[in-house]
Design a protein around this motif. Structure first.
Motif, PDB file in Angstrom:
ATOM      1  N   SER A  19       0.844  -1.204   0.000  1.00 22.32           N
ATOM      2  CA  SER A  19       0.000   0.000   0.000  1.00 22.32           C
ATOM      3  C   SER A  19       0.873   1.246   0.000  1.00 22.32           C
ATOM      4  CB  SER A  19      -0.920   0.019   1.227  1.00 22.32           C
ATOM      5  OG  SER A  19      -0.173   0.144   2.413  1.00 22.32           O
TER       6      SER A  19
ATOM      7  N   THR B 167      -5.992   4.464   8.116  1.00 17.91           N
ATOM      8  CA  THR B 167      -6.615   4.672   6.810  1.00 17.91           C
ATOM      9  C   THR B 167      -7.582   5.851   6.803  1.00 17.91           C
ATOM     10  OG1 THR B 167      -8.396   3.102   7.318  1.00 17.91           O
ATOM     11  CG2 THR B 167      -6.433   2.228   6.224  1.00 17.91           C
TER      12      THR B 167
ATOM     13  N   THR C 184      -4.138   0.553  -2.035  1.00 22.21           N
ATOM     14  CA  THR C 184      -3.536  -0.779  -2.004  1.00 22.21           C
ATOM     15  C   THR C 184      -3.320  -1.282  -3.423  1.00 22.21           C
ATOM     16  OG1 THR C 184      -5.717  -1.835  -1.878  1.00 22.21           O
ATOM     17  CG2 THR C 184      -4.610  -1.343   0.202  1.00 22.21           C
TER      18      THR C 184
ATOM     19  N   VAL D  93      -5.230   5.702   1.645  1.00 18.76           N
ATOM     20  CA  VAL D  93      -4.346   4.550   1.512  1.00 18.76           C
ATOM     21  C   VAL D  93      -4.768   3.781   0.266  1.00 18.76           C
ATOM     22  CG1 VAL D  93      -3.511   2.413   2.542  1.00 18.76           C
ATOM     23  CG2 VAL D  93      -3.981   4.395   4.003  1.00 18.76           C
TER      24      VAL D  93
END
Length: 275
Positions: A70, A106, A145, A143
């Motif tokens: 991430s 997050t 990923t 965030v």
């Protein structure tokens, strides 16, 4: 006369980033005791934080850091560009980002609760705001990923830290093209990856608006469905990355560029300071 020197003033200013007058006054009040002066300045700054609570923060920086699977993007905001380019503010951004990544946060709420140097990120920001003398806030956290990442941080002025930040998650091996897509996103500001990702409510609202506009222009009723679909296509080009014309070559769509490069974008995030 208080027992301190100009070197003490300089050292305290460098430590806290406070103004000359405030620093000298604190040392006078503390009779030259450096640590007491620090406490005085922090208490004064904390009171100032409360007064600054309603001020707007339209300046600041964006920063990004890749972790395991991430990449985290943050926006740290302040009131003026003078503070935004201050080394202490930039260092604060780095410290906040490191703490957010380490905590796996997050959201802004999770990020503010993250631990850093024996305190929370929220407390760190509050302390720095008190000494710097401006309202400072962690405005956004994202965030992204994925398998691989392209990060692009754009400076709108050479003497300021990055003001626009983009993180693109992708699969494939063409890192140069992936970076080009990140640069495109910084300019074009898509809101979604594909037209399928645009919420139904947003699409239907746009459909209603363009249909009303088309009728107002006196378009034939029989032609309205085709006209509306055409205008919806233009809407998707504005908001969906894969539908957009590539900033480096407007004869190509982003979808075509990615296909030719053997890339698939799986997600992205874009922050612009103050936006």
């Amino acid at each position: 006369m208080a027992n301190f020197s100009l070197a003490d003033v300089k050292a305290l200013r460098e430590r806290l980033g406070t103004g000359m007058v405030d620093t000298k006054n604190a040392l006078v009040e503390a009779d030259g005791d450096i640590e007491k002066a620090v406490e005085i300045l922090r208490l004064k700054g904390a009171k100032g934080n409360a007064k600054r609570a309603d001020r707007s923060t339209s300046e600041g920086l964006v920063a990004a850091k890749e972790g395991s699977g991430s990449t985290t993007l943050i926006e740290l905001a302040c009131e003026t560009d003078f503070v935004a380019k201050n080394d202490k503010f930039v260092s604060l951004g780095d410290k906040v980002l490191d703490a957010v990544v380490a905590a796996g946060a997050t959201t802004v709420e999770e990020a503010l609760a993250a631990s850093v140097d024996g305190q929370t990120v929220a407390q760190l920001i509050e302390d720095q705001a008190a000494t710097i003398g401006e309202k400072i806030e962690l405005r956004r956290v994202a965030v992204v990923t994925g398998e691989k990442f392209a990060v692009y941080l754009h400076r709108t002025s050479k003497d300021l830290p990055p003001q626009v930040g983009v993180v693109v998650a992708y699969t494939g091996d063409d890192a140069d093209t992936a970076r080009g897509i990140a640069q495109h996103i910084s300019f074009a500001d898509p809101q979604y990856l594909s037209r399928e990702d645009v919420p139904t409510e947003a699409v239907e609202n746009e459909r209603r608006i363009v249909e009303e506009i088309s009728r107002g222009e006196g378009k034939p009723e029989a032609a309205l469905p085709k006209i509306v679909e055409g205008r919806l296509g233009a809407f998707f080009k504005q908001v969906a990355l894969l539908e957009q014309e590539y900033a480096r070559d407007n004869k190509l769509s982003i979808n075509k560029v990615l296909s030719d490069a053997g890339l698939t974008v799986t997600g992205f995030a874009r922050f612009k300071v103050g936006a």
